[in-house]
Scaffold this active site. Structure first.
Site, short mmCIF file in Angstrom:
data_model
loop_
_atom_site.label_atom_id
_atom_site.label_comp_id
_atom_site.label_asym_id
_atom_site.label_seq_id
_atom_site.Cartn_x
_atom_site.Cartn_y
_atom_site.Cartn_z
NE ARG A 1 3.02 13.10 3.23
CZ ARG A 1 3.51 11.90 2.98
NH1 ARG A 1 4.55 11.47 3.65
NH2 ARG A 1 2.98 11.11 2.07
CG HIS B 1 2.23 8.94 10.98
ND1 HIS B 1 3.39 8.22 10.87
CD2 HIS B 1 1.60 8.82 9.78
CE1 HIS B 1 3.47 7.68 9.66
NE2 HIS B 1 2.40 8.03 8.98
CB SER C 1 7.14 5.86 7.35
OG SER C 1 6.15 6.30 8.24
CE LYS D 1 4.83 -0.51 1.59
NZ LYS D 1 3.99 0.68 1.49
O1 PNS Z 1 0.35 5.02 5.49
P1 PNS Z 1 -0.16 4.64 4.13
O2 PNS Z 1 0.59 3.43 3.62
O3 PNS Z 1 -0.17 5.79 3.17
O4 PNS Z 1 -1.69 4.20 4.32
C1 PNS Z 1 -2.48 3.76 3.24
C2 PNS Z 1 -3.65 2.92 3.77
C3 PNS Z 1 -3.11 1.75 4.58
C4 PNS Z 1 -4.53 3.78 4.66
C5 PNS Z 1 -4.47 2.42 2.55
O5 PNS Z 1 -3.64 1.72 1.69
C6 PNS Z 1 -5.65 1.53 2.97
O6 PNS Z 1 -6.68 2.02 3.35
N1 PNS Z 1 -5.44 0.19 2.90
C7 PNS Z 1 -6.42 -0.78 3.30
C8 PNS Z 1 -6.98 -1.57 2.11
C9 PNS Z 1 -8.11 -0.80 1.45
O7 PNS Z 1 -9.12 -0.48 2.06
N2 PNS Z 1 -7.92 -0.48 0.16
C10 PNS Z 1 -8.89 0.23 -0.62
C11 PNS Z 1 -8.80 1.73 -0.38
S1 PNS Z 1 -10.12 2.60 -1.15
#
Ligand code: PNS
Length: 160
Positions: A92, A19, A129, A43
């Site tokens: 990645r 990150h 993570s 979660k």
């Molecule tokens: O580190 P992660 O868990 O891979 O991050 C994913 C994250 C938090 C960036 C993604 O789940 C997100 O944007 N969540 C916010 C809710 C949202 O906007 N959902 C619709 C996405 S199009």
């Protein structure tokens, strides 16, 4: 000229060197980078949102144009509210691509927010993570993959 502000969103439970690499590289390209911890109420994480913010804040203290925030809701709404035109995500491997592409297209559709994908350094292409937590939980050494204060926080959380 308008400020080129980007958001680096994620769960960051906890932040890894993968990150941090993406955040550091993004901070050289954008005027301001906001690292946003997205709150997912369904979660339960290992670290609380406050702990994650603290661990990130200590990791980015050397980057003067980076700040840390949290948000509960749609990322696209956060971007609109905070006048952010761009999302930065690390990729990645090909396995990341399908879901990331879907989200980027949705965020573009929802609020016109662009997503920039940054290829992760090969050193960190296997890093996540979740794996860091699992390895740390069973006493493995994750010192090469997280900042030292995150390593200590993991050891303390798992009673090592
Ligand atoms: O580190 P992660 O868990 O891979 O991050 C994913 C994250 C938090 C960036 C993604 O789940 C997100 O944007 N969540 C916010 C809710 C949202 O906007 N959902 C619709 C996405 S199009």
């Amino acid at each position: 000229m308008a400020i080129r502000r980007a958001v680096a969103p994620g769960s960051f439970d906890p932040i890894t060197l993968g990150h941090l690499d993406v955040i550091e590289r993004a901070s050289k390209i954008f005027d301001e980078v906001i690292v946003a911890v997205l709150i997912n109420s369904t979660k339960a994480g290992l670290f609380s949102i406050e702990e994650r913010i603290d661990l990130i804040t200590r990791s980015v203290s050397h980057l003067k144009n980076v700040r840390v925030d949290s948000w509960s809701g749609l990322l696209a709404d956060y971007c609109e509210d905070h006048e952010i035109a761009a999302i930065v995500k690390g990729l990645r491997a090909v396995s990341d691509f399908d879901y990331e592409l879907q989200m980027s297209q949705m965020n573009l559709k929802l609020k016109g927010i662009e997503t920039f994908f940054m290829a992760t350094k090969p050193d960190y292409s296997f890093l996540s993570s979740s794996l860091v937590k699992e390895i740390s939980k069973y006493g493995g050494d994750v010192g090469s993959w997280v900042p030292s204060h995150v390593h200590l926080a993991l050891q303390s959380r798992f009673g090592k």
